[in-house]
Design an enzyme around this catalytic site. Structure first.
Site, PDB file in Angstrom:
ATOM      1  N   LYS A  71       0.945  -1.366  -0.028  1.00  0.00           N
ATOM      2  CA  LYS A  71      -0.010  -0.090  -0.011  1.00  0.00           C
ATOM      3  C   LYS A  71       0.811   1.370  -0.138  1.00  0.00           C
ATOM      4  O   LYS A  71       1.769   1.307   0.779  1.00  0.00           O
ATOM      5  CB  LYS A  71      -0.743  -0.047   1.365  1.00  0.00           C
ATOM      6  CG  LYS A  71      -2.122   0.711   1.150  1.00  0.00           C
ATOM      7  CD  LYS A  71      -3.223   0.225   0.357  1.00  0.00           C
ATOM      8  CE  LYS A  71      -4.632   0.589   0.467  1.00  0.00           C
ATOM      9  NZ  LYS A  71      -5.448  -0.171  -0.405  1.00  0.00           N
ATOM     10  N   THR A 107      -4.043  -5.125   0.860  1.00  0.00           N
ATOM     11  CA  THR A 107      -3.385  -3.612   0.971  1.00  0.00           C
ATOM     12  C   THR A 107      -4.341  -2.986   2.099  1.00  0.00           C
ATOM     13  O   THR A 107      -3.814  -2.076   2.681  1.00  0.00           O
ATOM     14  CB  THR A 107      -3.185  -2.971  -0.064  1.00  0.00           C
ATOM     15  OG1 THR A 107      -4.318  -2.902  -0.948  1.00  0.00           O
ATOM     16  CG2 THR A 107      -2.293  -4.078  -1.104  1.00  0.00           C
ATOM     17  N   ASP A 108      -5.594  -2.996   2.043  1.00  0.00           N
ATOM     18  CA  ASP A 108      -6.586  -2.402   2.674  1.00  0.00           C
ATOM     19  C   ASP A 108      -6.233  -2.799   4.296  1.00  0.00           C
ATOM     20  O   ASP A 108      -6.191  -1.695   5.329  1.00  0.00           O
ATOM     21  CB  ASP A 108      -7.975  -2.624   2.388  1.00  0.00           C
ATOM     22  CG  ASP A 108      -9.035  -1.958   3.278  1.00  0.00           C
ATOM     23  OD1 ASP A 108      -9.159  -0.657   2.929  1.00  0.00           O
ATOM     24  OD2 ASP A 108      -9.475  -2.486   4.323  1.00  0.00           O
ATOM     25  N   PHE A 158      32.889  27.672 -12.500  1.00  0.00           N
ATOM     26  CA  PHE A 158      33.180  26.426 -13.335  1.00  0.00           C
ATOM     27  C   PHE A 158      33.731  26.958 -14.612  1.00  0.00           C
ATOM     28  O   PHE A 158      33.469  27.601 -15.508  1.00  0.00           O
ATOM     29  CB  PHE A 158      31.557  25.829 -13.663  1.00  0.00           C
ATOM     30  CG  PHE A 158      31.635  24.427 -14.422  1.00  0.00           C
ATOM     31  CD1 PHE A 158      32.254  23.528 -13.785  1.00  0.00           C
ATOM     32  CD2 PHE A 158      30.852  24.237 -15.687  1.00  0.00           C
ATOM     33  CE1 PHE A 158      32.227  22.248 -14.385  1.00  0.00           C
ATOM     34  CE2 PHE A 158      30.937  23.152 -16.213  1.00  0.00           C
ATOM     35  CZ  PHE A 158      31.591  22.159 -15.654  1.00  0.00           C
ATOM     36  N   ARG A 218      29.295  32.243 -10.755  1.00  0.00           N
ATOM     37  CA  ARG A 218      28.060  31.800 -10.954  1.00  0.00           C
ATOM     38  C   ARG A 218      27.113  31.639  -9.806  1.00  0.00           C
ATOM     39  O   ARG A 218      27.575  31.225  -8.706  1.00  0.00           O
ATOM     40  CB  ARG A 218      27.874  30.639 -12.027  1.00  0.00           C
ATOM     41  CG  ARG A 218      28.609  29.434 -11.252  1.00  0.00           C
ATOM     42  CD  ARG A 218      28.204  28.149 -12.170  1.00  0.00           C
ATOM     43  NE  ARG A 218      28.571  26.926 -11.367  1.00  0.00           N
ATOM     44  CZ  ARG A 218      28.516  25.760 -11.823  1.00  0.00           C
ATOM     45  NH1 ARG A 218      27.908  25.411 -12.988  1.00  0.00           N
ATOM     46  NH2 ARG A 218      28.772  24.707 -11.189  1.00  0.00           N
ATOM     47  N   GLN A 264      29.957  18.837  -8.453  1.00  0.00           N
ATOM     48  CA  GLN A 264      30.791  17.533  -7.928  1.00  0.00           C
ATOM     49  C   GLN A 264      31.717  17.840  -6.662  1.00  0.00           C
ATOM     50  O   GLN A 264      31.682  17.119  -5.625  1.00  0.00           O
ATOM     51  CB  GLN A 264      31.615  16.712  -8.968  1.00  0.00           C
ATOM     52  CG  GLN A 264      30.825  16.310 -10.089  1.00  0.00           C
ATOM     53  CD  GLN A 264      30.418  16.860 -11.244  1.00  0.00           C
ATOM     54  OE1 GLN A 264      30.139  18.216 -10.957  1.00  0.00           O
ATOM     55  NE2 GLN A 264      30.099  16.184 -12.451  1.00  0.00           N
ATOM     56  N   ASN A 294      21.843  20.429 -10.885  1.00  0.00           N
ATOM     57  CA  ASN A 294      22.011  21.704 -11.291  1.00  0.00           C
ATOM     58  C   ASN A 294      20.812  22.454 -11.665  1.00  0.00           C
ATOM     59  O   ASN A 294      20.730  22.328 -12.876  1.00  0.00           O
ATOM     60  CB  ASN A 294      23.222  21.600 -12.181  1.00  0.00           C
ATOM     61  CG  ASN A 294      24.046  22.993 -12.036  1.00  0.00           C
ATOM     62  OD1 ASN A 294      23.529  23.888 -11.573  1.00  0.00           O
ATOM     63  ND2 ASN A 294      25.156  22.925 -12.495  1.00  0.00           N
ATOM     64  N   HIS A 352      19.654  25.482 -13.035  1.00  0.00           N
ATOM     65  CA  HIS A 352      20.394  26.553 -13.742  1.00  0.00           C
ATOM     66  C   HIS A 352      19.763  27.850 -13.726  1.00  0.00           C
ATOM     67  O   HIS A 352      18.606  27.991 -13.779  1.00  0.00           O
ATOM     68  CB  HIS A 352      20.749  26.207 -15.296  1.00  0.00           C
ATOM     69  CG  HIS A 352      21.226  24.885 -15.582  1.00  0.00           C
ATOM     70  ND1 HIS A 352      22.581  24.647 -15.027  1.00  0.00           N
ATOM     71  CD2 HIS A 352      20.795  23.633 -16.123  1.00  0.00           C
ATOM     72  CE1 HIS A 352      22.900  23.448 -15.353  1.00  0.00           C
ATOM     73  NE2 HIS A 352      21.688  22.877 -15.906  1.00  0.00           N
TER      74      HIS A 352
END
Lengths: 282, 282, 282, 282
Positions: free
Chosen positions: A11, A56-57, A158, A175, A218, A244, A246
């Site tokens: 569930k 599942t109930d 970078f 940046r 990284q 990332n 941007h």
């Protein structure tokens, strides 16, 4: 002949709010639980024999019933109780995975004071835990969080990357670096107070993110993982995912204007994806 | 000491529309591509040395540049070209995963005829493909689809399951069975026309879903997988995920009304999750 | 003194599936209903006097109870019944707004034939209806649809627009034109078969979209609205919303490649928004 | 004949991040802007004459260019500049609507101190502003926020409401009251510091929510609106929308357990919707 190579069922999205009251002060947890069971269910698949199927109930009912009786204050401890319960009551089950996520509710502050019985949902960040237990006795507890959105507006560069005929990116010494951080870690043998440990891990990771002089996503990911593994010996390993997200500097020169790192366009797609699992060596 | 146990990085959600024109008839594909590379990037993580890093921005450019030159008409073939390109041009890369999903665009039909240059997006269903290639030469192609929403209003029962002190579910001989089907399969050695194969697999799975006399979601899942594995020998194995999206019969007896399986409440959460991987044996 | 200038309240997202069975053939509707009531509720707001408040939970029950008794096959007729019921049973209510949306379920086709009891959800498009009724007797019925995603790959240009110092857009004689069409219309006095009328309106709008030689989104929007208003005299007016979902031609010249209107990037944001209400004059 | 009764067009979801730097301390705003223009564009719709059309791409460029030159620190002031610019430069435009929303970024706190150049996105709450300006000179500024998720675990009851044959709700003297609060207010003639005013309004509304002894959502909504209109005379009126996000007490008696207001199920649908506009009276 066609066989069932792997199977699991259960569930998902069982939602739960638990309120604790003490001397006029309330505490509140909102959890979303997923229960997945594995085992020998071949006759169910192949022959439509449901005699081994726990509905599942019923799993949903179990979550609520155990939540009432449980004294667990954190997802990890509650997840362990759930996994144990399903294995104890269902001999046909060989393994149980319990995944829980928590929305963050804080006491609302007004006039500078926390209101004892009023809460505000803080952030889109969710806390996560996964408990995996097998009948053979293996137990794995993974804790973490997801979608913690942060940004650095300084100390992020970078440069010096591979240049080829398809390169159009300009190197940058300054940046914006934005991400929606997700983290998952496992524990060594020592017992920990999961909630306190989680808070410490989150603080160490975010402090490292803020203070790091980043040469790439990284590079920063490693600095964060290294900091937390070094400061928290109970942590065995950690997986960090840092998309990332941007922020592109707008070219205003077309309109006769400069743009000294001031006006950016955030874009949702495409985005970089950087993922690594770090571990303590030796 | 902290080491990088695993890592991958790349670009996600690179979106692409490709239009082909022939004699006034247009064809259209809309793909979303993810590129993830693995390899020896330790110096990048540990020392911030980017000299081995192919920027994710360049990966994005590569997708567009190759799409222009490629004659591939299906995701699987385009994915293979992309994986090969990244390995060929980047000796530091040991493996490439290319995941592509496709939105379904059909020619709009008006006045009973397909319009040659007008398209309509049909369904929330997406087609998927994942191509994994290593420098050592291993190539895996996985095809499938996700979020194909279907429902049976007959031939679906659920009875004879485990009863315990937490059971409240009533058995049913006639319930609604709805799901958002996802499927992923791999191929044996034989070459296939991926697009034609995908259409066949989809048709076989859906026909089995419609015709099956279901005793449980597991039972129907198996019938679907068995049908497709038996009819398509090029398929090696198949993983099927079938969330049980519940439709609850409304209790109208409180208002003095009957409800002969007519009025239901669809609920999004919680939902059952049933997942299995089937394979041809022997 | 602070007064309540306007108020409405009710229940949103009441979901309902209705299955009709006849000679082994099933029909299926999935509706999401919103009920909003207006009236004199000042004492409730100001003094916490709930004696005039019909609980929103009861509104939900009413939707299900009426759905069982109703013979309405379309949202418009069911919405009228609901609005009338709330006004008849609640003297404190001065007006009722019922909004219903329908997900599209079609009979699954397999082996070329429609399956009588299996359905597939076709498209993200939703059908909509709003019924507004006041105690004074005013009744407005609005029908429409939303999120119908279509694209033209020919016969679409955009040129000759205002040029100023902030213009960077290049004129185009051949661009992709994509939109997620929404439409809402009202009716004159004549009675209509709402479902058949809706199908006709949709077909006329889409045919005009396909066939139009577009000089702008506005130009095409007008052609579509004109076509439907001219062909369906029972339609009083129509509001069309056509976001311009941009597909940008990728600049491949940086890589020494041409791009003869073949490779595009679809972007979700920003997007143009074009909206107009058209009506028959005189 | 078919005429254009109403029309507006523009650019939606223009996203913008603005970074301000001073003595090593950074400030950050993330805005999403929508520009919608009205005017005499009949020839565009009817004849495909684009000579009066300012491209929506140019609107986007305008947002970025003005953002660079603007000294506005809040959405309301920037919106006024944008509206004025579009009216000044486009005689064919009769009115401009600028809608801006802001994501909340706070300085990350680590080791108890705010980090000067690192930010964390706090909450899903967004701040909103709409500026409407006509050529005739009318200017309306609306400020507000949306999706502020809060919950009371005490001082909330709901009793004494209308009982009829469709009532199943049980009265409660102590229920959870959760909502995703949205607010919009307008200003009288006096100039205000929009950002400071917004913070004050938010604090007053939340304090009233926390402290109120609630007999219904309507009752609390009024208390909140009354508090803010009485304490902030520059506010002309306020519209509050408070969906009643239900938390249902789980019935554990089926399992032989009590549930003293401790375990709840949060549900997303259906939900109540309560909306009112309050104003100061004479």
């Amino acid at each position: 002949m066609v066989t069932v190579a792997e199977n699991k069922y259960g569930k998902s999205r069982v939602r739960l709010v638990k309120v604790r009251r003490k001397d006029g002060w309330h505490d509140l947890h909102e959890w979303t639980v997923e229960v997945l069971l594995q085992g020998d269910f071949d006759s169910c698949f192949v022959a439509g024999d449901n005699s081994k199927i726990l509905p599942t109930d019923t799993m949903k009912n179990t979550v609520y019933s155990l939540a009432r009786d449980s004294s667990a204050d954190c997802m990890e401890d509650f997840g362990k109780e759930l996994a144990e319960f399903f294995l104890d009551h269902n001999p046909q089950v060989s393994g149980a995975d319990i995944s829980i996520s928590e929305k963050m509710w804080d006491h609302l502050k007004s006039n500078g004071h926390p209101q004892p019985t009023t809460f505000i949902q803080s952030g889109g960040e969710i806390q996560t835990a996964t408990i995996t237990r097998t009948r053979a006795g293996n137990l794995t507890v993974t804790s973490g969080f997801a979608d913690l959105v942060v940004m650095k507006t300084a100390k992020s560069a970078f440069e010096g990357y591979v240049q080829d005929s398809l390169t159009t990116l300009q190197p940058s010494q300054d940046r914006l670096l934005g991400t929606a951080l997700s983290a998952k870690w496992t524990y060594g043998g020592t017992l920990v107070d999961f909630a306190a440990f989680r808070a410490q891990a989150r603080e160490i990771l975010l402090t490292a993110f803020a203070e790091h002089d980043s040469k790439s996503v990284q590079h920063t990911l490693y600095a964060m993982g290294k900091a937390v593994l070094e400061q928290l010996p109970e942590m065995d390993d950690i997986e960090l995912t840092m998309p990332n997200k941007h922020y592109l500097l707008v070219d205003l020169s077309r309109f006769g204007q400069d743009n000294p790192n001031e006006i950016f366009v955030p874009i949702d797609e495409p985005h970089g994806t950087i993922q690594a699992r770090l571990r303590r060596q030796g």
